[in-house]
Design an enzyme around this catalytic site. Sequence first.
Site, PDB file in Angstrom:
ATOM      1  N   HIS A 166      -2.867  -4.154 -10.288  1.00  0.00           N
ATOM      2  CA  HIS A 166      -4.167  -4.659 -10.733  1.00  0.00           C
ATOM      3  C   HIS A 166      -4.911  -3.561 -11.506  1.00  0.00           C
ATOM      4  O   HIS A 166      -4.594  -2.376 -11.370  1.00  0.00           O
ATOM      5  CB  HIS A 166      -5.045  -5.025  -9.525  1.00  0.00           C
ATOM      6  CG  HIS A 166      -4.620  -6.236  -8.780  1.00  0.00           C
ATOM      7  ND1 HIS A 166      -4.363  -6.222  -7.426  1.00  0.00           N
ATOM      8  CD2 HIS A 166      -4.430  -7.518  -9.176  1.00  0.00           C
ATOM      9  CE1 HIS A 166      -4.044  -7.436  -7.030  1.00  0.00           C
ATOM     10  NE2 HIS A 166      -4.069  -8.257  -8.066  1.00  0.00           N
ATOM     11  N   CYS A 253      -8.917  -3.395  -2.000  1.00  0.00           N
ATOM     12  CA  CYS A 253      -8.332  -4.716  -1.693  1.00  0.00           C
ATOM     13  C   CYS A 253      -8.732  -5.241  -0.331  1.00  0.00           C
ATOM     14  O   CYS A 253      -8.687  -6.436  -0.105  1.00  0.00           O
ATOM     15  CB  CYS A 253      -6.813  -4.677  -1.637  1.00  0.00           C
ATOM     16  SG  CYS A 253      -6.026  -3.586  -2.721  1.00  0.00           S
TER      17      CYS A 253
HETATM   18  C1  CIR Z   1      -0.010  -8.328  -3.265  1.00  0.00           C
HETATM   19  O1  CIR Z   1       0.987  -7.945  -3.879  1.00  0.00           O
HETATM   20  O2  CIR Z   1      -0.652  -9.324  -3.604  1.00  0.00           O
HETATM   21  C2  CIR Z   1      -0.413  -7.550  -2.030  1.00  0.00           C
HETATM   22  N1  CIR Z   1       0.756  -7.078  -1.358  1.00  0.00           N
HETATM   23  C3  CIR Z   1      -1.323  -6.383  -2.392  1.00  0.00           C
HETATM   24  C4  CIR Z   1      -2.644  -6.830  -2.962  1.00  0.00           C
HETATM   25  C5  CIR Z   1      -3.484  -5.685  -3.384  1.00  0.00           C
HETATM   26  N2  CIR Z   1      -4.763  -6.130  -3.822  1.00  0.00           N
HETATM   27  C6  CIR Z   1      -5.559  -5.467  -4.642  1.00  0.00           C
HETATM   28  O3  CIR Z   1      -5.175  -4.450  -5.226  1.00  0.00           O
HETATM   29  N3  CIR Z   1      -6.764  -5.969  -4.871  1.00  0.00           N
END
Ligand code: CIR
Length: 258
Positions: A166, A253
């Site tokens: 992201h 996150c």
């Molecule tokens: C994913 O790949 O969607 C999750 N394992 C990690 C999400 C991380 N989110 C973020 O950076 N906002």
Amino acid sequence: MLFTKAIVRTPAKSVINGIDDYANEGKPDYQLALKEHHDYVATLTKLGVAVTTLKPLEDYPDSCFVEDPAVVFDDFAVITNPARSTRQKERELIRPAIEHFYADKQIFAITSPGTLEGGDVMPVDNDLIYVGRSARTNRAGIDQFTKIAAKFGKTVKMVPVKQVLHLKTGTTYMGNNKLLVSGEYIDSPYFKDFDQLRVPAGEDYAVNCINTGNGVIMPAGFPGVKGLLTDNGFTTHEINMSEFSKIDGGLTCLSLRF
Ligand code: CIR
């Protein structure tokens, strides 16, 4: 304070099966992930943030990453549309918490074919929001979001995300025009007007920090980034993130902050 409230979700046992597109460091340990999450909540609380903790959702391994299924501002909220099928339903499951806090405000939603995840949304001062065009956030999603933000006088600028998950996996905003940058965002023309705090090579993970306005929360074990923040006048609070980093999750996150 830059925000006073946060929503988090306790990791479920299934967190060990969270999506791992980048880290490739093995599966998280559930008990340790719980402890790290507990320390995260305790640190936010210590810094004066009122934290609401939602129940774990066993069927959704990545549901502790509440930043992705919603984007929240002072005067409105947006339920997003996560790109990966295993995360799709998280949008419905975060909605009650958003409705609780935004009962007297407008709540919007991103719809297919648009996809957008909160990790790609980086508000800075002056009603400007950078949104990453990534493997998770597409052009249609950004177009929808841009129209919603415009209703509230906010401008959206699109930034390509090529090497990380992201936008905020590669850069986070610390306020006062200071931008922590790593990898593809170091000296990026997209961010040329910012005072760039360049994360040293090998410490890219620690670019994802949270400035509470009352101290910066950063991942433990990154002396270069700690020094960079301290030299720039920030007080740092370190949290172990070993288990969430194994499934590509950073500090931002793990919460919705408003
Ligand atoms: C994913 O790949 O969607 C999750 N394992 C990690 C999400 C991380 N989110 C973020 O950076 N906002």
